[in-house]
Enzyme design. Structure first.
Site, mmCIF file in Angstrom:
data_model
loop_
_atom_site.group_PDB
_atom_site.id
_atom_site.type_symbol
_atom_site.label_atom_id
_atom_site.label_comp_id
_atom_site.label_asym_id
_atom_site.label_seq_id
_atom_site.Cartn_x
_atom_site.Cartn_y
_atom_site.Cartn_z
ATOM 1 N N GLU A 1 0.846 -1.189 0.000
ATOM 2 C CA GLU A 1 0.000 0.000 0.000
ATOM 3 C C GLU A 1 0.878 1.234 0.000
ATOM 4 O OE1 GLU A 1 -4.038 1.491 2.314
ATOM 5 O OE2 GLU A 1 -3.058 -0.393 2.844
ATOM 6 N N GLY A 2 0.545 2.191 -0.880
ATOM 7 C CA GLY A 2 1.272 3.439 -0.948
ATOM 8 C C GLY A 2 0.350 4.609 -0.679
ATOM 9 N N GLU A 3 0.855 5.802 -0.972
ATOM 10 C CA GLU A 3 0.097 7.016 -0.677
ATOM 11 C C GLU A 3 -1.154 7.121 -1.545
ATOM 12 O OE1 GLU A 3 0.868 11.843 -0.361
ATOM 13 O OE2 GLU A 3 2.468 10.506 -1.036
ATOM 14 N N PHE A 4 -1.047 6.699 -2.807
ATOM 15 C CA PHE A 4 -2.156 6.871 -3.742
ATOM 16 C C PHE A 4 -2.683 5.557 -4.320
ATOM 17 C CE2 PHE A 4 0.778 10.534 -4.299
ATOM 18 C CZ PHE A 4 0.007 11.469 -3.616
ATOM 19 N N LYS B 1 -2.346 -3.094 -9.352
ATOM 20 C CA LYS B 1 -2.127 -1.804 -8.697
ATOM 21 C C LYS B 1 -3.395 -0.973 -8.871
ATOM 22 C CE LYS B 1 1.228 2.006 -8.553
ATOM 23 N NZ LYS B 1 2.494 2.517 -9.141
ATOM 24 N N LYS C 1 -3.032 0.963 -3.931
ATOM 25 C CA LYS C 1 -2.953 -0.274 -3.170
ATOM 26 C C LYS C 1 -2.715 -1.402 -4.167
ATOM 27 C CE LYS C 1 -5.817 -0.745 0.214
ATOM 28 N NZ LYS C 1 -7.037 -0.939 1.038
ATOM 29 N N VAL C 2 -1.802 -2.310 -3.833
ATOM 30 C CA VAL C 2 -1.517 -3.439 -4.723
ATOM 31 C C VAL C 2 -2.170 -4.690 -4.151
ATOM 32 C CG1 VAL C 2 0.262 -4.847 -5.826
ATOM 33 C CG2 VAL C 2 0.670 -2.404 -5.443
ATOM 34 N N ASP D 1 14.178 5.404 -9.757
ATOM 35 C CA ASP D 1 13.785 5.080 -8.384
ATOM 36 C C ASP D 1 14.164 3.639 -8.053
ATOM 37 O OD1 ASP D 1 12.746 5.584 -5.858
ATOM 38 O OD2 ASP D 1 10.695 5.059 -6.414
#
Length: 306
Positions: free
Chosen positions: A13-16, A34, A18-19, A128
């Site tokens: 899960e990220g800021e914007f 994603k 969810k996987v 990245d």
């Protein structure tokens, strides 16, 4: 259900986004999806970032890079359907072993270099690269993922870029200390050097500043990198140290290029891996690509019918 997929557990899960782990309703194949909430990408930069990630993924096909299967859009979500890496993050794999034996690290790093060299040959920089963005398949092979900061460059103008991005502990010094353009491929090479160091040592190379232990002060972190001599634990071999000293050079004009890395004696056991052309890599048949060829068209047809 999301399109033809049954959504299972959350993988990350990220800021914007969810996987989720997904399973195709007809074939039973597992994928990673994603899921990006449309309301979280209500401005142009975020929309452009998603579009760039999808665009890049559609142009690449390499054994050590995550494959894109489909993009599904609903009223609430944008879903990027990609290959599922069941082996988890390389970061967790290293933590479980404290550090990797050089034989194992050499194999994984050669796969990483093959993938990054392929990207650069197609005029793409990742920007990245970090342990958390390197996954492992079920056979413990590297799979590069997360192309949200990736960008394409025109070979006629070289790979000069201006946007500062990436994770501080893996990002090259020129991203912070320079106000001008930087060479994108050189930034990827620095990040790969940090990754190799972490594989072999079990920790990051420049995270021992007592006054900035978490690297929260970005300018202090990079000044520390510029002023600190690279040191190694005793269990890293002379050849590996030599390669790392070529890659982790703060001055980008003196940093080694991909050709020197791939020809380095530490990577000699995997030298044949670097002889494949772009065409060879994109047409190689293996388990992953058999799934891509079977699953990809099926997903597209089902999505169109929906």
């Amino acid at each position: 259900m999301f399109g033809p997929y049954l959504l299972l557990q959350t993988l990350g899960e990220g800021e914007f986004a969810k996987v989720k782990l997904g399973m195709h309703n007809d074939t039973g194949e597992e994928v990673a999806i994603k899921l990006i909430r449309r309301q979280s990408v209500d401005n142009t930069p975020r929309i452009n970032k998603i579009g760039r990630e999808i665009s890049v993924l559609r142009t690449i096909r390499h054994p050590n890079i995550i494959s894109l299967f489909d993009v599904i859009e609903t009223e609430r979500y944008i879903g990027i359907v990609i290959e599922y890496a069941s082996g988890g993050e390389l970061f967790d794999h290293i933590l479980a072993h404290r550090y990797l034996r050089e034989r194992d690290a050499c194999r994984l790093f050669a796969q990483l270099m093959s993938g990054v060299h392929y990207l650069h040959s197609k005029h793409i920089v990742h920007r990245d690269l970090k342990l958390e963005n390197l996954l492992l398949d079920r056979n413990r092979n590297i799979m590069i993922t997360d192309f949200g900061f990736a960008n394409q460059f025109d070979s006629s103008t070289r790979d000069l870029m201006s946007t500062s991005c990436g994770s501080p502990c893996y990002a090259a010094p020129e991203l912070v200390i320079s106000d001008g353009l930087y060479v994108g491929t050189g930034v990827d090479i620095w990040s790969c050097g940090v990754i190799l160091y972490a594989m072999l040592a079990g920790y990051l190379p420049f995270d021992d500043d007592p006054s900035n232990p978490d690297g929260d002060n970005i300018n202090q972190l990079y000044n520390y990198i510029l002023a600190t001599t690279l040191v190694f634990p005793d269990y890293i071999s002379p050849d590996a140290r030599d390669l790392l000293r070529m890659m982790l050079v703060p001055d980008p004009t003196k940093r080694c290029n991909m050709k020197r890395i791939m020809s380095h004696r530490w990577l000699r056991p995997y030298a044949p891996m670097f002889q494949y052309s772009i065409e060879d890599l994109e047409v190689r048949i293996n388990g992953r690509y058999c799934i891509t060829r079977i699953l990809g068209p099926t997903v597209t047809l089902l999505t169109e019918r929906a």
